[in-house]
Structure formats: structure tokens, C-alpha cells
Design a protein around this motif. Structure first.
Motif, short mmCIF file in Angstrom:
data_model
loop_
_atom_site.label_atom_id
_atom_site.label_comp_id
_atom_site.label_asym_id
_atom_site.label_seq_id
_atom_site.Cartn_x
_atom_site.Cartn_y
_atom_site.Cartn_z
N LYS A 156 0.83 -1.20 0.00
CA LYS A 156 0.00 0.00 0.00
C LYS A 156 0.87 1.26 0.00
CE LYS A 156 -3.27 2.05 3.26
NZ LYS A 156 -4.12 1.69 4.40
N ALA A 157 0.54 2.22 -0.88
CA ALA A 157 1.21 3.52 -0.84
C ALA A 157 0.21 4.57 -0.40
CB ALA A 157 1.75 3.86 -2.22
N GLU A 158 0.70 5.60 0.28
CA GLU A 158 -0.19 6.64 0.80
C GLU A 158 -0.51 7.70 -0.25
OE1 GLU A 158 -1.74 6.39 3.54
OE2 GLU A 158 -0.61 4.69 4.36
N SER A 159 0.23 7.70 -1.36
CA SER A 159 -0.02 8.66 -2.43
C SER A 159 0.57 8.10 -3.72
CB SER A 159 0.66 10.00 -2.12
OG SER A 159 2.07 9.83 -2.17
N ALA A 160 0.19 8.72 -4.84
CA ALA A 160 0.76 8.27 -6.12
C ALA A 160 2.27 8.52 -6.12
CB ALA A 160 0.09 9.02 -7.27
N HIS A 161 2.70 9.65 -5.55
CA HIS A 161 4.14 9.95 -5.49
C HIS A 161 4.89 8.92 -4.66
CE1 HIS A 161 3.05 13.76 -7.36
NE2 HIS A 161 4.33 13.92 -7.62
N ALA A 162 4.27 8.47 -3.58
CA ALA A 162 4.92 7.45 -2.75
C ALA A 162 5.00 6.12 -3.51
CB ALA A 162 4.16 7.27 -1.44
N ALA A 163 3.97 5.84 -4.32
CA ALA A 163 3.93 4.55 -5.03
C ALA A 163 5.07 4.41 -6.03
CB ALA A 163 2.59 4.39 -5.76
#
Ligand code: NAD
Length: 299
Positions: free
Chosen positions: A47-54
């Protein structure tokens, strides 16, 4: 190519990401909807908290979003993902969007040394779950070849339609034709029924004759003729009237852009608009267009 960032885990993206996990990819997922993201996590995605984190550490970014606007706002602009992606990362957008939107994103990616392709799909949610989607790719030979192992983990057919945007053009040509032969099939079946024919017998005759086509043979719209198609379950599931209307809208915009004559596509869009004008119909499978021709019981 091992680490994949997957953005958009809806009806299609969810099962597609799950298939990447099953084939051994490490998938980091992000969706604006918490329930969609949680179900991706349940199928093995991180799981990522944002698209940028992903995209942190990703070799490739795959997106499966509802509209061109969603795709443009994800990737473009000063806060867009392209600015944060490492040069050399591969971008695969599988959303169905306007060819011009796809070209804009791919051109902006290329300015950042990011290879990108449009890769919309045909096959629907059942094929997404089974890993048997058809991908219609637009982009350079190199981009498509780099994407192939990722696409093969989610699909059975990988087509290279041409340069950037060509996948989107192929997709809307196919779906415009699908709408036309679905409507023609429904109209012909109803004419037969109104004149005393059994729709199963008529279907068998047309299947073996020159009227044979995919809608008649694989996705018959008349209830009771085939099992395991939406017509046999009151048009639940399948490919919604709303999504068909979206694709017909894209087809008409594309035709306007190239000054192409698409009279049957325009009529198909009109008939689906009439049918989908009732919100109850909009969520039904597109083969429910049969109901536009059926007479009320007792008439
Ligand atoms: P969907 O609405 O089920 O899923 C889209 C997901 O994207 C949603 O979960 C939404 O929360 C998420 N999302 C939207 N904007 C986002 C953003 N900026 N960042 C992260 N997540 C975001 O739609 P779907 O049925 O999965 O369709 C996706 C695409 O596939 C569409 O372009 C559609 O036209 C195409 N398509 C659908 C089918 C089908 O049968 N459903 C078949 C072929 C192609």
C-alpha cells in the motif's frame, strides 16, 4: 523489470494488479478510494499513501484510470508524477482515453527521458480477472517491447497498433463496431420474434448464415438464448451502457478531429444515449439495448 507502481485499482485495475503479483512482480498500489486500495492490499499489493509514494523505486508505472482528465492531472503539470519519476522508468497507461490525451502525456514523458505507451484493453472485468485481456498498444517499438513482460502477466494478446495514441484509436474503432453490430443484432432478433420466431432458432440460423457476428454468437442479447451472458441474468455485470457511451463519445470526438464520416457510429451513440437516458439502464450491460426494441408484455 520487477517493481511496479500501480495507480487506479478499480474494477479493472484491481484484478490486473493482482495478476502482476501472482506472476512475481512487486506491486506498490495507490487509489484515491480507500476500499479499493485495501482490496488490492488483500491480493498482495503493497500500500502507498499517495501516487508519489507509489513510484518510489518503481521500474514501471501502470495506470488504469476512468478518464483523460484523471490521466492528465496524474502525470502532467508541476505537481504531476512525470516530474518525480526517475528518467528511464517505463510508463504504461491502460486507461481508455482520447488519443490526443495519450499523445500529450507520452510526449511530455519523452521530454523527461521516460518511455511511455498507451495500452488500453479489451475484454472487461472477467478477462482482467482471468489475465486474458487484449492490450492495444501505441508507442515506439522499444517501449512496447519493454512493456511486453508486464502486459503478458495481465493479458493473452498484445497488439502494437502504431505510434503514440494508436492503441486508443484501435480501441474506439473496435468498440464503435461492437456497438453497431450489437444494435443490429438486437434489432434483427426482435424483428424475428415480433413475427413469431423463436429467438434461439433465429440465432442458430443467422449464426450459420451471413448475419453471423460476435454479438450474436458470443454475447447474444436476447434473454434465454445463451447461458452465462448478461442477457441471461437480467443484464447484470458485463460492460455497462455508461462505459459504452464513454467509448462512443471518444469515437465521435476522434471522427470529428479527422473529419471522418461515421454515420452508423453516430446513430449507435444516439440509440445508447436514448437507452441510457434512464439511470436504471445506464448501469446494465450494453446488450440490454435489446430492451429498446422489445414490446411491453401483452402488446
Ligand atoms: P473504476 O471506476 O472501477 O476504477 C477507476 C479507479 O481509479 C477508481 O478506483 C478510482 O478511485 C481511481 N482513481 C481515479 N482517479 C485517481 C487518481 N488520480 N489517483 C488514483 N486513483 C484514482 O473503472 P474501471 O471499470 O476499472 O475502468 C478503468 C478504465 O478501464 C477506464 O478508462 C475504462 O474505460 C476502461 N475499461 C473498462 C472496462 C470495464 O469493463 N470496466 C473494460 C475495458 C476498459
Amino acid at each position: 523489470m520487477k517493481n511496479i507502481a500501480f495507480i487506479g485499482l478499480g474494477n479493472m485495475g484491481g484484478p490486473m494488479a493482482a495478476n502482476l503479483v501472482k506472476k512475481g512482480f512487486a506491486v506498490t498500489a495507490f487509489d484515491l478510494s480507500a476500499p479499493m486500495l485495501e482490496s488490492a492490499v488483500a491480493s498482495g499489493c503493497h500500500k502507498a499513501e499517495s501516487a508519489h509514494a507509489a513510484i518510489d523505486g518503481a521500474d514501471a508505472v501502470v495506470s488504469m484510470l476512468p478518464s483523460g482528465e484523471a490521466v492528465r492531472s496524474l502525470y502532467l503539470g508541476v505537481h504531476g508524477l512525470l516530474q518525480a519519476m526517475t528518467p528511464g522508468t517505463l510508463l504504461i497507461d491502460c486507461s481508455t482515453i482520447a488519443a490526443n490525451d495519450a499523445r500529450q502525456v507520452i510526449a511530455a514523458a519523452s521530454e523527461r527521458d521516460i518511455e511511455a505507451l498507451d495500452a488500453p484493453v479489451s475484454g472487461g472485468t472477467a478477462a482482467a480477472a482471468a489475465g486474458t485481456l487484449s492490450f492495444m498498444c501505441g508507442g515506439s517499438d522499444g517501449a512496447v517491447e519493454r512493456a511486453r513482460p508486464v502486459l503478458e502477466a495481465m493479458g493473452a494478446n498484445i497488439f502494437h497498433a502504431g505510434p503514440a495514441g494508436s492503441g486508443q484509436v484501435a480501441k474506439i474503432c473496435n468498440n464503435m463496431l461492437l456497438a453497431i453490430h450489437m444494435i443490429g443484432t438486437a434489432e434483427a432478433l426482435q424483428l424475428g420474434v415480433d413475427n413469431g420466431l423463436d429467438p434461439s432458432v433465429l440465432s442458430e440460423i443467422m449464426r450459420a448464415s451471413s448475419g453471423g457476428n460476435w454479438s450474436l454468437e458470443k454475447y447474444n442479447p436476447y434473454p434465454g438464448v445463451m447461458e452465462n451472458v448478461p442477457a441471461s441474468r437480467e443484464y447484470q455485470g458485463g460492460f455497462s451502457v455508461a462505459l459504452m457511451l464513454k467509448d462512443l463519445g471518444l469515437a465521435m470526438d476522434t471522427a470529428a478531429g479527422s473529419a471522418s464520416s461515421t454515420p452508423l457510429g453516430a446513430l449507435a451513440k444516439n440509440l445508447y444515449q436514448l437507452h441510457g437516458g434512464d439511470p436504471i439502464n445506464k448501469v446494465l450491460d450494453f446488450s440490454s439495448i435489446q430492451n429498446l426494441f422489445r414490446r411491453p408484455v401483452g402488446d
